[in-house]
Scaffold this active site. Structure first.
Site, PDB file in Angstrom:
ATOM      1  CE  LYS A   3      -3.074  -2.244   3.315  1.00  0.00           C
ATOM      2  NZ  LYS A   3      -3.620  -2.104   4.687  1.00  0.00           N
ATOM      3  N   GLY A   4       2.114   1.097   0.405  1.00  0.00           N
ATOM      4  CA  GLY A   4       2.962   2.264   0.711  1.00  0.00           C
ATOM      5  C   GLY A   4       3.144   3.259  -0.416  1.00  0.00           C
ATOM      6  CD  GLU A  57       7.891  -0.467  -2.930  1.00  0.00           C
ATOM      7  OE1 GLU A  57       7.170   0.359  -2.345  1.00  0.00           O
ATOM      8  OE2 GLU A  57       7.955  -1.662  -2.602  1.00  0.00           O
ATOM      9  CG  ASP A  58       6.519   3.066   0.450  1.00  0.00           C
ATOM     10  OD1 ASP A  58       6.767   2.067  -0.257  1.00  0.00           O
ATOM     11  OD2 ASP A  58       6.129   2.955   1.623  1.00  0.00           O
ATOM     12  CG  ASP A 101      14.559  -1.267   5.255  1.00  0.00           C
ATOM     13  OD1 ASP A 101      15.793  -1.290   5.385  1.00  0.00           O
ATOM     14  OD2 ASP A 101      13.784  -1.314   6.235  1.00  0.00           O
ATOM     15  CE  LYS A 123      15.025   2.869   7.005  1.00  0.00           C
ATOM     16  NZ  LYS A 123      14.267   2.101   8.038  1.00  0.00           N
ATOM     17  CG  PHE A 153      10.037   2.577  12.500  1.00  0.00           C
ATOM     18  CD1 PHE A 153       8.804   3.068  12.118  1.00  0.00           C
ATOM     19  CD2 PHE A 153      10.252   1.202  12.459  1.00  0.00           C
ATOM     20  CE1 PHE A 153       7.784   2.221  11.709  1.00  0.00           C
ATOM     21  CE2 PHE A 153       9.246   0.344  12.061  1.00  0.00           C
ATOM     22  CZ  PHE A 153       8.018   0.855  11.682  1.00  0.00           C
ATOM     23  CG  ASP A 168       2.498   0.559   7.613  1.00  0.00           C
ATOM     24  OD1 ASP A 168       3.383   0.376   6.762  1.00  0.00           O
ATOM     25  OD2 ASP A 168       2.044  -0.368   8.330  1.00  0.00           O
TER      26      ASP A 168
HETATM   27  C1  PRP Z   1       7.193  -1.667   2.826  1.00  0.00           C
HETATM   28  C2  PRP Z   1       7.483  -0.592   1.798  1.00  0.00           C
HETATM   29  C3  PRP Z   1       8.153  -1.359   0.692  1.00  0.00           C
HETATM   30  C4  PRP Z   1       8.896  -2.450   1.424  1.00  0.00           C
HETATM   31  C5  PRP Z   1      10.334  -2.086   1.542  1.00  0.00           C
HETATM   32  O1  PRP Z   1       6.006  -2.331   2.443  1.00  0.00           O
HETATM   33  O2  PRP Z   1       6.303   0.023   1.353  1.00  0.00           O
HETATM   34  O3  PRP Z   1       7.204  -1.931  -0.170  1.00  0.00           O
HETATM   35  O4  PRP Z   1       8.309  -2.549   2.738  1.00  0.00           O
HETATM   36  O5  PRP Z   1      11.032  -2.977   2.354  1.00  0.00           O
HETATM   37  P1  PRP Z   1      12.101  -4.024   1.828  1.00  0.00           P
HETATM   38  O6  PRP Z   1      13.036  -3.300   0.888  1.00  0.00           O
HETATM   39  O7  PRP Z   1      12.796  -4.439   3.091  1.00  0.00           O
HETATM   40  O8  PRP Z   1      11.394  -5.164   1.159  1.00  0.00           O
HETATM   41  P2  PRP Z   1       5.234  -3.370   3.383  1.00  0.00           P
HETATM   42  O9  PRP Z   1       5.613  -4.738   2.982  1.00  0.00           O
HETATM   43  O10 PRP Z   1       5.408  -2.955   4.795  1.00  0.00           O
HETATM   44  O11 PRP Z   1       3.732  -3.181   2.941  1.00  0.00           O
HETATM   45  P3  PRP Z   1       2.901  -1.804   2.879  1.00  0.00           P
HETATM   46  O12 PRP Z   1       3.447  -1.036   1.722  1.00  0.00           O
HETATM   47  O13 PRP Z   1       1.505  -2.245   2.646  1.00  0.00           O
HETATM   48  O14 PRP Z   1       3.111  -1.099   4.178  1.00  0.00           O
HETATM   49 MG    MG Z   2       4.388  -1.557   5.856  1.00  0.00          MG
HETATM   50 MN    MN Z   3       5.167  -1.364   0.456  1.00  0.00          MN
END
Ligand code: PRP
Ligand code: MG
Ligand code: MN
Length: 175
Positions: free
Chosen positions: A38-39, A94-95, A98, A126, A147, A154
């Site tokens: 969703k991010g 992507e948002d 990480d 990041k 964080f 979120d």
């Molecule tokens: C978060 C963010 C990225 C991902 C990045 O999404 O929006 O999609 O994690 O992290 P990574 O590089 O360690 O994979 P999340 O899976 O939390 O779902 P969300 O977007 O619905 O919050």
């Molecule tokens: Mg998330």
């Molecule tokens: Mn995400």
């Protein structure tokens, strides 16, 4: 909130700059812009309005974190694309990147599905969190290993609606 890392004005300025670059890159193509739910939703909503080119967009929902703070490394497709990526110039939005687990899975999948090109734009990068060799083609801001929430990001589903990026107070998630 412990501190505001990136203000609403800074985000919107950056989104306009990214939009201008992507306009140049894609003006003679018809890219398939893929937002990862969703991010990426707020970023996608703003950015596509700044790309002055014909484009198609679609959404995919994958999950690597669930409601845990640390990535499990596992990625699952919660909702797949409605559109075929075969032969398409795909631009993933992507948002944040990480660990890189989410995007390394998606990029491999799109290559396997025979996309013509796959590029990544992320609002936040990041690099200290990285577990996979994956790099964005364009990134808005590099963020420290803290964080961060807001503008799509979120903490247990909260804060996504903030118009800025902030650092969460540790006492909120350290119980
Ligand atoms: C978060 C963010 C990225 C991902 C990045 O999404 O929006 O999609 O994690 O992290 P990574 O590089 O360690 O994979 P999340 O899976 O939390 O779902 P969300 O977007 O619905 O919050
Ligand atoms: Mg998330
Ligand atoms: Mn995400």
């Amino acid at each position: 909130m412990q501190e505001i890392l990136i203000t609403e004005e800074e985000i919107q300025q950056k989104v306009s700059e990214l939009g201008a670059q992507l306009t140049e890159e894609y003006k003679d193509k018809f890219p398939l812009v893929v937002g990862i739910l969703k991010g990426s939703l707020p970023f996608m909503g703003d950015l596509i309005q700044k790309i002055d080119a014909h484009l198609e967009f679609d959404l995919m929902d994958v999950s690597s974190y669930g409601n845990e703070l640390v990535s499990s490394g596992e990625v699952k497709i919660v909702k797949d694309l409605n559109t075929s990526v075969e032969g398409r110039d795909v631009l993933i939005l992507e948002d944040i990147i990480d660990s890189g687990n989410t995007l390394s899975y998606i990029v491999k999948l799109f290559h396997y599905r025979q996309a013509k090109s796959v590029k990544i734009v992320t609002l936040l990068d990041k690099p200290e969190g990285r577990q996979k060799e994956i790099y964005p083609d364009l990134a808005g801001f590099t963020v420290p290993d803290k964080f961060v929430v807001g503008y799509g990001l979120d903490y247990i589903e909260r804060y996504r609606n903030l118009p800025y990026i902030g650092v969460l107070k540790p006492e909120i998630y350290q119980k």
